[in-house]
Design a protein around this motif. Structure first.
Motif, PDB file in Angstrom:
ATOM      1  N   VAL A  50      49.511  70.309  67.168  1.00 57.99           N
ATOM      2  CA  VAL A  50      50.350  70.760  68.278  1.00 57.99           C
ATOM      3  C   VAL A  50      50.616  69.546  69.149  1.00 57.99           C
ATOM      4  CG1 VAL A  50      50.544  72.292  70.274  1.00 57.99           C
ATOM      5  CG2 VAL A  50      49.313  73.053  68.217  1.00 57.99           C
ATOM      6  N   MET A  51      51.869  69.255  69.404  1.00 56.17           N
ATOM      7  CA  MET A  51      52.210  68.046  70.159  1.00 56.17           C
ATOM      8  C   MET A  51      52.656  68.379  71.573  1.00 56.17           C
ATOM      9  SD  MET A  51      54.774  64.909  69.179  1.00 56.17           S
ATOM     10  CE  MET A  51      55.069  63.563  70.332  1.00 56.17           C
TER      11      MET A  51
ATOM     12  N   PRO B  42      44.856  77.357  61.441  1.00 56.28           N
ATOM     13  CA  PRO B  42      43.617  77.779  60.775  1.00 56.28           C
ATOM     14  C   PRO B  42      42.372  77.419  61.576  1.00 56.28           C
ATOM     15  CG  PRO B  42      45.101  76.687  59.234  1.00 56.28           C
ATOM     16  CD  PRO B  42      45.675  76.469  60.597  1.00 56.28           C
ATOM     17  N   GLY B  43      41.492  78.380  61.749  1.00 59.91           N
ATOM     18  CA  GLY B  43      40.210  78.118  62.402  1.00 59.91           C
ATOM     19  C   GLY B  43      40.241  78.045  63.904  1.00 59.91           C
ATOM     20  N   LEU B  44      41.413  78.225  64.525  1.00 60.80           N
ATOM     21  CA  LEU B  44      41.500  78.146  65.978  1.00 60.80           C
ATOM     22  C   LEU B  44      40.991  79.452  66.585  1.00 60.80           C
ATOM     23  CD1 LEU B  44      42.521  76.339  68.329  1.00 60.80           C
ATOM     24  CD2 LEU B  44      44.665  77.626  68.221  1.00 60.80           C
TER      25      LEU B  44
ATOM     26  N   THR C  68      49.620  82.262  69.576  1.00 65.46           N
ATOM     27  CA  THR C  68      50.786  82.687  68.779  1.00 65.46           C
ATOM     28  C   THR C  68      51.021  81.765  67.596  1.00 65.46           C
ATOM     29  OG1 THR C  68      52.431  81.384  70.028  1.00 65.46           O
ATOM     30  CG2 THR C  68      51.846  83.559  70.907  1.00 65.46           C
ATOM     31  N   LEU C  69      50.298  80.660  67.522  1.00 68.24           N
ATOM     32  CA  LEU C  69      50.497  79.700  66.439  1.00 68.24           C
ATOM     33  C   LEU C  69      49.551  79.994  65.279  1.00 68.24           C
ATOM     34  CD1 LEU C  69      50.681  76.396  68.541  1.00 68.24           C
ATOM     35  CD2 LEU C  69      52.542  77.942  67.899  1.00 68.24           C
TER      36      LEU C  69
ATOM     37  N   LEU D  78      57.498  76.998  67.052  1.00 65.71           N
ATOM     38  CA  LEU D  78      57.342  77.637  68.351  1.00 65.71           C
ATOM     39  C   LEU D  78      57.213  76.591  69.453  1.00 65.71           C
ATOM     40  CD1 LEU D  78      54.881  80.523  67.435  1.00 65.71           C
ATOM     41  CD2 LEU D  78      57.318  80.733  67.945  1.00 65.71           C
ATOM     42  N   ALA D  79      57.845  76.859  70.583  1.00 62.30           N
ATOM     43  CA  ALA D  79      57.846  75.897  71.694  1.00 62.30           C
ATOM     44  C   ALA D  79      57.521  76.591  73.005  1.00 62.30           C
ATOM     45  CB  ALA D  79      59.203  75.207  71.796  1.00 62.30           C
TER      46      ALA D  79
END
Length: 246
Positions: free
Chosen positions: A59-60, A242-244, A238-239, A181-182
Motif C-alpha cells: 500500500v503506497m 493476505p494476513g492483515l 477493504t483491501l 482502491l484509493a
C-alpha cells in the motif's frame, strides 16, 4: 531509505499490522548525479525499493500522503499498478499548473545559499499550512514538526521537484486507468491545493473514497491525527491484503 523521526510518526500507528518502508524524498536522486531530476526517476526509485524489499504488493502513501508525495503515488500507480493493494493520498491533485506552481529561478538552482533561504522562507509561512486558529475545536498543529518534516536540505532536488517537475505534472487524462482502491483525504481549510483538486481526483478515479477533514488545512494527518488514522485503518480493511489483521 530513512526512518526520520517524523516519518516514524506516520508509520508508527500501523506498526502492529504492517511494516513500513520509508523513502526520505528530501534527498531524492542525490545518489545518482547522471539522471535528470524527474517524477519518473523518483517513482522508479520507489519501485527499486519494492524489489529490494521482495514484496510483490504493498500500500503506497506519500509523506503521510501529503500533496507532492500524492503526485508520486498517483504516478507510481499508473506505472506499476500491478504491485499495489491500494493507495492513500492527501490534499493532492491531478495537475498543478492550474493551482499556481511554485517556480524557482535558475539562479536558485545553482546557489547553495538558497538551501537556507528555502528553510527560512518556509518557516515564515508554515502556520498557513494548518487550519486557521479560529476554527471551532481546532487543537493546533506542531509547526516545528511541519518544518522538520518538510524542510529540504538538498536544494537542487527540492527546486526541481517544486519547479519544473510540478509545472509538467498532469495526469488528469489518465486517472480513470487507476483501478486499485484509493483513499483520498483533504482538509476543509486547504488553500495550497484547493479542495477541488481532491474532489476531481475522486470524480475521475473509479474506486476511490474521498474523506473531508473539517478541522484541517493541508495537514489532516497531523491536525486530526486520531480520526485520520482510524479512517486509514478502515480503508485497509477493504483491501485484499493476505494476513492483515485489523
Amino acid at each position: 531509505l530513512s526512518m526520520h523521526k517524523k516519518t516514524e510518526a506516520w508509520c508508527g500507528p500501523f506498526a502492529d499490522i504492517s511494516r513500513g518502508l520509508v523513502s526520505d524524498m528530501r534527498g531524492r536522486g542525490a545518489s545518482d548525479k547522471h539522471r535528470p531530476y524527474t517524477h519518473a526517476r523518483w517513482f522508479d526509485d520507489v519501485e527499486e525499493l519494492r524489489q529490494w524489499a521482495k514484496d510483490e504488493k504493498f500500500v503506497m502513501t506519500g509523506g503521510g500522503s501529503m500533496s507532492h508525495g500524492g503526485f508520486l503515488t498517483l504516478e507510481y500507480a499508473l506505472a506499476y499498478q500491478q504491485h499495489l493493494y491500494g493507495i492513500v493520498v492527501s490534499d493532492s491533485a491531478a495537475q498543478m499548473s492550474h493551482w499556481g506552481t511554485i517556480n524557482m529561478t535558475k539562479a536558485a538552482l545553482t546557489d547553495p545559499r538558497y538551501q537556507m533561504d528555502l528553510i527560512a522562507g518556509f518557516g515564515s509561512i508554515a502556520a498557513l499550512y494548518a487550519a486557521p486558529p479560529e476554527v471551532k475545536g481546532h487543537a493546533g498543529v506542531d509547526i516545528d514538526a511541519v518544518l522538520s518534516a518538510s524542510a529540504m536540505p538538498f536544494y537542487k532536488t527540492g527546486n526541481a521537484a517544486m519547479g519544473d517537475c510540478l509545472s509538467r505534472y498532469d495526469v488528469r487524462d489518465r486517472l480513470q486507468d487507476i483501478k486499485v482502491l484509493a483513499f483520498i483525504a483533504v482538509g476543509r481549510h486547504e488553500w495550497i491545493i484547493p479542495v477541488q483538486g481532491s474532489e476531481k481526483l475522486a470524480e475521475k478515479m473509479p474506486r476511490s473514497r474521498l474523506v473531508m477533514y473539517e478541522m484541517s488545512g493541508h495537514l489532516p494527518g497531523m491536525e486530526e491525527k486520531t480520526r485520520f488514522q482510524e479512517d486509514v485503518r478502515e480503508f485497509l480493511k477493504t483491501l485484499d491484503v493476505p494476513g492483515l489483521k485489523l
